[in-house]
Design a protein around this motif. Structure first.
Motif, mmCIF file in Angstrom:
data_model
loop_
_atom_site.group_PDB
_atom_site.id
_atom_site.type_symbol
_atom_site.label_atom_id
_atom_site.label_comp_id
_atom_site.label_asym_id
_atom_site.label_seq_id
_atom_site.Cartn_x
_atom_site.Cartn_y
_atom_site.Cartn_z
ATOM 1 N N ARG A 58 0.802 -1.223 0.000
ATOM 2 C CA ARG A 58 0.000 0.000 0.000
ATOM 3 C C ARG A 58 0.834 1.272 0.000
ATOM 4 O O ARG A 58 0.442 2.270 -0.583
ATOM 5 C CB ARG A 58 -0.926 0.000 1.212
ATOM 6 N N ASP A 59 1.976 1.245 0.687
ATOM 7 C CA ASP A 59 2.717 2.499 0.816
ATOM 8 C C ASP A 59 3.650 2.788 -0.351
ATOM 9 O O ASP A 59 4.445 3.715 -0.292
ATOM 10 C CB ASP A 59 3.481 2.571 2.143
ATOM 11 N N VAL A 60 3.612 2.019 -1.439
ATOM 12 C CA VAL A 60 4.185 2.441 -2.722
ATOM 13 C C VAL A 60 2.991 2.881 -3.562
ATOM 14 O O VAL A 60 2.113 2.066 -3.885
ATOM 15 C CB VAL A 60 4.949 1.316 -3.434
ATOM 16 N N PRO A 61 2.890 4.173 -3.909
ATOM 17 C CA PRO A 61 1.662 4.704 -4.517
ATOM 18 C C PRO A 61 1.309 4.022 -5.838
ATOM 19 O O PRO A 61 2.174 3.707 -6.652
ATOM 20 C CB PRO A 61 1.975 6.186 -4.728
ATOM 21 N N ASP A 62 -0.004 3.819 -6.038
ATOM 22 C CA ASP A 62 -0.478 3.169 -7.261
ATOM 23 C C ASP A 62 -0.175 3.980 -8.514
ATOM 24 O O ASP A 62 -0.039 3.418 -9.612
ATOM 25 C CB ASP A 62 -1.993 2.940 -7.177
ATOM 26 N N ASP A 63 -0.092 5.314 -8.364
ATOM 27 C CA ASP A 63 0.159 6.145 -9.546
ATOM 28 C C ASP A 63 1.630 6.482 -9.738
ATOM 29 O O ASP A 63 1.981 7.375 -10.506
ATOM 30 C CB ASP A 63 -0.680 7.427 -9.497
ATOM 31 N N ALA A 64 2.528 5.756 -9.034
ATOM 32 C CA ALA A 64 3.963 5.868 -9.335
ATOM 33 C C ALA A 64 4.201 5.353 -10.745
ATOM 34 O O ALA A 64 3.543 4.414 -11.205
ATOM 35 C CB ALA A 64 4.785 5.073 -8.328
ATOM 36 N N GLY A 65 5.135 5.962 -11.463
ATOM 37 C CA GLY A 65 5.396 5.570 -12.843
ATOM 38 C C GLY A 65 6.314 4.357 -12.948
ATOM 39 O O GLY A 65 7.224 4.181 -12.132
ATOM 40 N N VAL A 66 6.068 3.525 -13.944
ATOM 41 C CA VAL A 66 6.914 2.351 -14.207
ATOM 42 C C VAL A 66 7.359 2.400 -15.664
ATOM 43 O O VAL A 66 6.537 2.595 -16.568
ATOM 44 C CB VAL A 66 6.157 1.036 -13.933
ATOM 45 N N ALA A 67 8.650 2.244 -15.888
ATOM 46 C CA ALA A 67 9.198 2.116 -17.246
ATOM 47 C C ALA A 67 10.085 0.881 -17.281
ATOM 48 O O ALA A 67 10.889 0.668 -16.372
ATOM 49 C CB ALA A 67 9.988 3.356 -17.639
ATOM 50 N N ILE A 68 9.931 0.075 -18.322
ATOM 51 C CA ILE A 68 10.710 -1.158 -18.467
ATOM 52 C C ILE A 68 11.463 -1.117 -19.787
ATOM 53 O O ILE A 68 10.915 -0.721 -20.815
ATOM 54 C CB ILE A 68 9.788 -2.392 -18.405
ATOM 55 N N GLU A 69 12.742 -1.534 -19.744
ATOM 56 C CA GLU A 69 13.613 -1.577 -20.925
ATOM 57 C C GLU A 69 13.741 -0.195 -21.568
ATOM 58 O O GLU A 69 13.694 -0.048 -22.798
ATOM 59 C CB GLU A 69 13.094 -2.603 -21.952
ATOM 60 N N TYR A 70 13.946 0.823 -20.756
ATOM 61 C CA TYR A 70 14.158 2.178 -21.278
ATOM 62 C C TYR A 70 15.504 2.230 -21.998
ATOM 63 O O TYR A 70 16.542 1.867 -21.428
ATOM 64 C CB TYR A 70 14.126 3.197 -20.136
ATOM 65 N N VAL A 71 15.492 2.662 -23.263
ATOM 66 C CA VAL A 71 16.717 2.715 -24.070
ATOM 67 C C VAL A 71 17.373 4.081 -23.867
ATOM 68 O O VAL A 71 16.789 5.123 -24.176
ATOM 69 C CB VAL A 71 16.414 2.503 -25.564
ATOM 70 N N ILE A 72 18.602 4.078 -23.331
ATOM 71 C CA ILE A 72 19.332 5.324 -23.109
ATOM 72 C C ILE A 72 19.766 5.863 -24.464
ATOM 73 O O ILE A 72 20.442 5.164 -25.226
ATOM 74 C CB ILE A 72 20.556 5.103 -22.209
ATOM 75 N N PRO A 73 19.394 7.085 -24.802
ATOM 76 C CA PRO A 73 19.728 7.621 -26.129
ATOM 77 C C PRO A 73 21.218 7.560 -26.430
ATOM 78 O O PRO A 73 22.064 7.775 -25.562
ATOM 79 C CB PRO A 73 19.241 9.078 -26.045
ATOM 80 N N GLN A 74 21.533 7.232 -27.691
ATOM 81 C CA GLN A 74 22.884 7.245 -28.245
ATOM 82 C C GLN A 74 23.795 6.180 -27.655
ATOM 83 O O GLN A 74 24.999 6.212 -27.847
ATOM 84 C CB GLN A 74 23.534 8.620 -28.075
ATOM 85 N N THR A 75 23.230 5.220 -26.916
ATOM 86 C CA THR A 75 24.070 4.170 -26.345
ATOM 87 C C THR A 75 23.607 2.774 -26.728
ATOM 88 O O THR A 75 24.433 1.859 -26.784
ATOM 89 C CB THR A 75 24.071 4.249 -24.809
#
Length: 794
Positions: A58-75
């Motif tokens: 419960r104490d990790v907010p439901d509307d916290a953002g999640v991103a998976i496999e984010y590609v770092i630009p130019q790398t």
């Protein structure tokens, strides 16, 4: 590039429905990244289940953002998992999580490297904490939005199957402090870490802010690099180095506004190619351009990063130092400037198995608006080296680039003269240069009678300032790589046995204080310089009746520099033999030109040794003066045979020697040892150092000889200490070392029990112009206390 984004609540539903792997894969394909292996799909299913278990509270907010496999630009690098939100105080935060499925991990002796079972065998791989914090550093240093919007980047690693405490070994403390590692048993600790940094949701606002951020070097990175270069004498440019530097900046500016540009800079050993390259890297970053320093060989990258930072630990500026195979899948014109040092070492294909890309020269030119190649075709030393002016110009035309050329002529290695290089070409029978002797060159060359004599003389020359090393042709197997107790190169008739450089030192071998007792090869010293070099000529090059003959079959089976020779010989024996001979001779030419002051030579073949001796016989040969006991040292120097370390003597160090690891001093002969005054009893960890400068002159007058002791724990508050930090520029010496009075303040931290608020290094001088050095935030963790002042001796 965003692949999968959701809020925490949606992410948990995707996992519960067993849809998470399908959604990630579909998004990758939609963005043109293709598919992944079945093993990676299984890894997503497995790891995301564990992350769902961590976040489903419960104490990790439901509307916290999640991103998976984010590609770092130019790398091309992908971040496994990012959670975004705010702290209790409203601080925007992005938490990077590096996920691993490993079950067991072994500690190595290499900074930031562990060993685990991967791909069917045990392999050395980056420590997951190192991976995590360097990803955060990339975003900090090159994403403008992170700096402008003051997004706090945190990092950690989660090895959800792992039970090996080796991951959290003290050896990796530098990396663990920047990104803690959580194991199978640490699920609740990871939840606590997340709750501490993400207490409020952000509806994915933060990750989209990062995604839309302009890619450019941050001001903090630019300022940091400039501060590292300031006062570093070895990077000062003179004469035509400055001319080439300004020309390169002009070409880079043209590349920003119009047609693609290529600059080819040719110069022999010691002309300052690397000096210009490093200065260009710093200045281009200062100008807000994305620039990388690129080499095929790892040694120059590692050494120049270390010289800039002043320490051997991995740092965030390492993201600016790239291997030449890093651009095979880079988009066209995605980088502003690529600075390619040792361009003669470029290969066609990339990757461990030479199975990636098409041609490294083409890929570098295509991926950058401006590419600058520093070239010496006489230093091509492997079968696969393709770097040449012709090759670069061919691909420049193919990419419709404008080609510029420049030449570095002045010789700053080999005592300011290219006459020695001409002599080497004559002696090695590379070309006729009409330089049969070394008269009037002022450069010292000697041929010795045994490898034992060669090692003894190099050790004597190395005592100060740690710039003499032994190297050899790669004619002996590297058996000590797996068993450091084994000795690789042995000559029983001379009672000589030594090993190749230690595997744990890798490309930094040449800088390690104790490596004078090891032997380097072309792969660990090309592109670098010493004061004196001792060269063992192996059986791959022998003299017979005054003619030098190459013997490729005498190269070690572990040396890949002539891999392809046997196959090529079946097709055209004459052409293959000529190419192998050129590689072997170029190798020894490169080894023999590593020294700025002198070169000592010994060949394991008696006739060859006499060949070199005969060419060297002349009445005015300048002798190499061995390091003498300095007349101005106010202590008795204890002869090597009498030294009982820390019983009757302590070592006399310079700043860089003092910064070495005391536990690794194995040999009495590595340093001068001095007798302390009778009222002081030596103890382990003590060393003597002469202090230069006026910043502590109330306590330590300029020129004082001081006794220090290695830190043994406990408080340093108020003590006078010798410290090292990459951000320090000592006002007296310009070095990253300084002597100051230590003061610190701390606060409690739920992750690490306590953290420094700040460290202040106070001057103690009659001159009011000296200011305290204040370290805050992450930089306090990079401070190293090298010694604590015990006494001012004289």
């Amino acid at each position: 590039m965003l692949i999968y984004t959701a809020n925490k609540d949606q992410f948990i539903r995707d996992v519960l429905r067993n849809e998470i792997d399908d959604r990630i894969l579909a998004n990758m394909r939609a963005r043109g990244l293709g598919g992944v292996s079945p093993a990676e799909l299984a890894a997503w299913r497995n790891s995301m289940q564990f992350m769902k278990n961590i976040l489903d509270v419960r104490d990790v907010p439901d509307d916290a953002g999640v991103a998976i496999e984010y590609v770092i630009p130019q790398t091309g690098k992908r971040i496994d998992f990012i959670l975004t939100g705010q702290t209790t105080e409203g601080q925007d935060t992005a938490l990077i999580v590096e996920l691993k499925q490993w079950e067991t991990v072994e500690e190595t002796q290499k900074d930031g490297i562990v060993r685990t079972f991967l791909g069917g065998s045990r392999r050395e791989v980056p420590h997951p904490s190192y991976q995590a914090w360097t990803y955060a550093a990339l975003l900090n240093d090159f994403n403008e939005a992170v700096e402008v919007h003051r997004i706090n980047l945190k990092a950690c690693a989660y090895l959800h199957n792992c039970v090996s405490d080796a991951v959290n070994s003290d050896f990796y403390q530098d990396h663990l402090e920047r990104a803690p590692a959580f194991l199978k048993k640490d699920a609740e600790r990871l939840r606590s870490f997340i709750r501490h940094h993400v207490r409020k949701g952000d509806h994915n606002r933060i990750i989209y802010t990062i995604e839309n951020g302009r890619i450019r070097p941050s001001k903090s990175l630019a300022d940091h690099l400039a501060s590292l270069l300031k006062g570093a004498r070895e990077f000062l440019m003179i004469d035509d180095q400055k001319l080439v530097y300004e020309s390169a900046l002009e070409v880079a500016a043209i590349g920003q506004s119009g047609r693609k540009q290529v600059l080819i800079v040719e110069g022999g050993p010691g002309t300052g190619k690397s000096v210009v390259a490093i200065n260009l890297l710093v200045e281009l970053i200062q100008r807000g351009l994305i620039a990388h320093y690129v080499t095929r060989n790892a040694a120059p990258r590692a050494v120049y990063e270390t010289k800039l930072t002043g320490h051997f630990r991995r740092s965030h500026i390492g993201n600016l130092f790239k291997g030449s195979g890093a651009y095979h899948d880079a988009p066209a014109n995605s980088l502003d400037v690529l600075i390619v040092d040792e361009a003669h070492r470029l290969n066609e294909r990339s990757g461990m198995f030479q199975n990636l890309g098409i041609n490294q020269v083409m890929e570098i030119i295509r991926s950058s608006k401006t590419s600058i190649f520093f070239l010496d075709e006489d230093q091509r030393v492997t079968w696969k080296d393709i770097g040449s002016r012709q090759e670069i110009e061919h691909w420049a035309r193919s990419e419709d680039a404008t080609v510029h050329r420049a030449v570095l002529r002045s010789q700053f290695r080999c005592n300011g003269s290219d006459g020695y290089l001409a002599w080497l070409d004559q002696v090695l029978q590379i070309r006729d240069t009409a330089n049969p002797d070394l008269n009037d060159l002022g450069y010292a060359v000697e041929v010795v009678d045994s490898p034992t004599e060669l090692h003894d003389r190099i050790r004597s020359l190395n005592k100060s300032p740690n710039r003499a090393r032994l190297v050899a042709g790669y004619c002996w197997d590297w058996i000590s790589k797996k068993d450091p107790k084994r000795l690789d190169i042995q000559f029983p008739e001379h009672r000589f046995a030594m090993r190749w450089n230690l595997d744990k030192d890798g490309p930094l071998w040449i800088m390690q204080p104790n490596s004078v007792n090891e032997i380097g090869c072309i792969h660990t010293c090309q592109g670098l310089e010493l004061d004196y070099v001792g060269v063992i000529v192996g059986p791959d090059l022998v003299a017979r009746n005054g003619r030098l003959i190459s013997q490729p079959k005498e190269r070690s089976r572990m040396d890949y520099s002539i891999k392809g020779y046997k196959t090529a010989r079946k097709k055209n024996a004459i052409e293959a033999d000529a190419k192998a001979t050129a590689i072997i001779k170029n190798t020894y030419r490169t080894l023999m030109s590593r020294g700025t002051k002198g070169c000592l030579i010994w060949s394991c073949d008696a006739e060859t040794n006499e060949y070199f001796k005969d060419l060297l016989k002349r009445p005015d040969q300048p002798p190499i003066n061995l390091q003498q006991e300095a007349a101005n040292i106010p202590f008795r120097i204890v002869p090597e045979g009498e030294v009982q370390p820390f019983v009757n003597a302590v070592p006399l160090f310079d700043f860089h020697a003092a910064a070495g690891d005391f536990s690794e001093h194995q040999s009495v002969s590595d340093w001068q040892w001095v007798e302390l005054p009778g009222y002081i009893s030596p103890s382990p960890g003590m060393f003597v150092l002469q202090v230069i400068g006026e910043s502590m002159n109330r306590r330590v007058p300029h020129g004082s000889w001081c006794l220090f002791e290695a830190p043994h724990g406990g408080t340093r508050q108020g003590k006078t200490v010798l410290v090292q930090h990459r951000d320090i520029q000592d006002p007296d010496t310009g070095a990253t070392f300084t002597i100051k009075r230590y003061e610190s303040s701390k606060h409690s931290d739920p992750d690490t029990e306590w953290q420094h608020n700040q460290i202040i290094l106070h001057p103690d001088s009659y001159d009011a112009g000296y200011q305290p050095i204040v370290l805050k935030g992450d930089s306090v963790n990079e401070l190293r206390v090298v010694g604590v002042l015990k006494a001012v001796l004289q």
